[in-house]
Scaffold this motif. Sequence first.
Motif, mmCIF file in Angstrom:
data_model
loop_
_atom_site.group_PDB
_atom_site.id
_atom_site.type_symbol
_atom_site.label_atom_id
_atom_site.label_comp_id
_atom_site.label_asym_id
_atom_site.label_seq_id
_atom_site.Cartn_x
_atom_site.Cartn_y
_atom_site.Cartn_z
ATOM 1 N N ARG A 32 16.599 -29.792 -48.302
ATOM 2 C CA ARG A 32 15.895 -30.910 -47.554
ATOM 3 C C ARG A 32 16.059 -30.423 -46.350
ATOM 4 N NH1 ARG A 32 20.357 -34.183 -49.437
ATOM 5 N NH2 ARG A 32 21.409 -34.287 -47.445
ATOM 6 N N ASN A 33 16.389 -29.780 -45.503
ATOM 7 C CA ASN A 33 15.692 -30.295 -44.055
ATOM 8 C C ASN A 33 15.411 -28.759 -43.316
ATOM 9 O OD1 ASN A 33 17.996 -31.377 -42.814
ATOM 10 N ND2 ASN A 33 19.869 -30.358 -42.831
ATOM 11 N N GLY A 34 14.623 -27.532 -44.810
ATOM 12 C CA GLY A 34 13.852 -26.965 -44.647
ATOM 13 C C GLY A 34 14.268 -25.593 -43.356
ATOM 14 N N VAL A 35 15.761 -25.330 -43.854
ATOM 15 C CA VAL A 35 16.047 -24.101 -43.461
ATOM 16 C C VAL A 35 16.654 -23.194 -44.589
ATOM 17 C CG1 VAL A 35 16.230 -25.553 -40.979
ATOM 18 C CG2 VAL A 35 18.174 -25.480 -42.554
ATOM 19 N N LYS A 36 16.795 -22.176 -43.904
ATOM 20 C CA LYS A 36 17.510 -21.178 -45.038
ATOM 21 C C LYS A 36 19.022 -21.656 -44.435
ATOM 22 C CE LYS A 36 14.009 -17.938 -42.621
ATOM 23 N NZ LYS A 36 14.217 -16.191 -42.601
ATOM 24 N N LEU A 37 19.857 -21.104 -45.770
ATOM 25 C CA LEU A 37 21.351 -21.268 -45.659
ATOM 26 C C LEU A 37 21.446 -19.244 -45.925
ATOM 27 C CD1 LEU A 37 24.471 -22.289 -46.017
ATOM 28 C CD2 LEU A 37 23.079 -22.342 -48.323
ATOM 29 N N ALA A 222 22.788 -29.579 -37.513
ATOM 30 C CA ALA A 222 22.024 -29.178 -36.371
ATOM 31 C C ALA A 222 20.448 -28.925 -37.486
ATOM 32 C CB ALA A 222 23.196 -27.888 -36.388
ATOM 33 N N GLY A 223 21.402 -28.548 -37.902
ATOM 34 C CA GLY A 223 20.075 -28.194 -39.085
ATOM 35 C C GLY A 223 18.989 -29.024 -39.107
ATOM 36 N N ALA A 224 19.370 -30.154 -38.952
ATOM 37 C CA ALA A 224 17.931 -31.112 -39.442
ATOM 38 C C ALA A 224 17.071 -30.920 -37.661
ATOM 39 C CB ALA A 224 18.564 -32.438 -39.345
ATOM 40 N N VAL A 225 17.848 -30.131 -36.788
ATOM 41 C CA VAL A 225 16.911 -30.604 -35.858
ATOM 42 C C VAL A 225 15.675 -29.623 -35.632
ATOM 43 C CG1 VAL A 225 16.931 -29.771 -33.050
ATOM 44 C CG2 VAL A 225 19.072 -31.157 -34.160
ATOM 45 N N PRO A 226 14.139 -30.160 -35.811
ATOM 46 C CA PRO A 226 13.113 -29.258 -35.763
ATOM 47 C C PRO A 226 13.069 -28.018 -34.830
ATOM 48 C CG PRO A 226 12.237 -31.326 -35.285
ATOM 49 C CD PRO A 226 13.785 -31.576 -35.284
ATOM 50 N N GLY A 227 12.402 -26.957 -35.061
ATOM 51 C CA GLY A 227 12.420 -25.504 -34.527
ATOM 52 C C GLY A 227 14.243 -24.939 -34.726
#
Length: 367
Positions: A32-37, A222-227
């Motif tokens: 959902r946050n568009g980040v790698k795990l 933290a994972g939801a922050v752009p960048g």
Amino acid sequence: MTRKGELDTPVPVVDLAVMEANLRRMAEVCRRNGVKLRPHTKTHKIPALARRQVELGAAGITVAKLGEAEVMADAGLDDILIAYPMVGPQKLERLFRLARRARIACTLDSVEVAQELSAAACRRGAAIRFLVEVDIGLGRCGLPPGDELMQLCARAASLPGLEFGGLLTHAGHSRRVRAPSEVEEIGRREGELMAGAARSLRVAGLEVAEVSVGSTPTAATAGAVPGVTEVRPGTYIFNDASTAALGLPGLTDVALTVLSTVVGHPAPDRLILDAGSKALSSDRLSANLLQGHGWIKGYPGLSIPSLSEEHAIVAVPPGASAPRIGEKVEIIPNHVCSVVNLFDELIGVEGDRVEVVWPVAARGKVR
Ligand SMILES: Cc1ncc(COP(=O)(O)O)c(C=O)c1O
């Protein structure tokens, strides 16, 4: 077929359904946050569980030590971040040997370590990827965001044999809070400080591929922050009293307990369990919010004010319900990562039925 209640104690028992739900929930949060795990596997130290994390979408794994990385690579895990500075000839020899059979990166926070790594790479005609560690409040490894951090990144990135992979931080101080409500702000700040540091580096002309953050309590915010590009929670696979005390998540999401037997009731206000510091560890993570050495499931009135090596001393207040001698109870430990490191095996159960026994393959791999 063995039942949970028949197991000899003390023994760590994993509720497979709860664990699977924990794994899926974090994978979904990251999607959902568009980040790698990139889960930290020091929590479980078991290749089969690392593989399950990858099956559910993890981009790779994190380990704390080179020895853990070797165990995971032996089992076919092929993208491993060693979140630790590699220092000394023995480590460097093993690191470059490992890097021939898996995609490896390590971390550093000093020019000295960067230079040693670069020299070792050049001697071997090899290259190694590194992330620079940033301290955003834990006070362990890492430089705080600022000029010194920028200079280190630029200097290390210019050294031969080194590939600058980006920035990494760990908000371990998210467990030191006085109230659970403080965690969200720590996570947001973690993400923003890291994204800001990466922006400054890019303005200065450096390519910053990865902005890697995360602990179990702060992974979602933290994972939801752009960048931010990647999060590395570890504890989330099992959870423990430290995460439950924060309500992130709650008690029902704790997958690992230490099954223990009541071996004595020497005074009306004192019970003895067979799980001491060699089974529960002495760790007091989240000490501001947690009292004692773990929670006894189903007995909210009882507490564990102290441990000796082989005994848990349980306080029984007047009128509290308490188990009898010979009865087995489940203890939710304060810090599950240290508990797993104390046992040769974890037992996976489906309801009451023992389904799987995993050797803790990377336990004790502290070098
Ligand atoms: C560098 C690093 N990253 C990630 C983690 C995972 O944090 P947690 O166990 O809170 O999920 C840890 C845990 O100690 C860590 O040291």
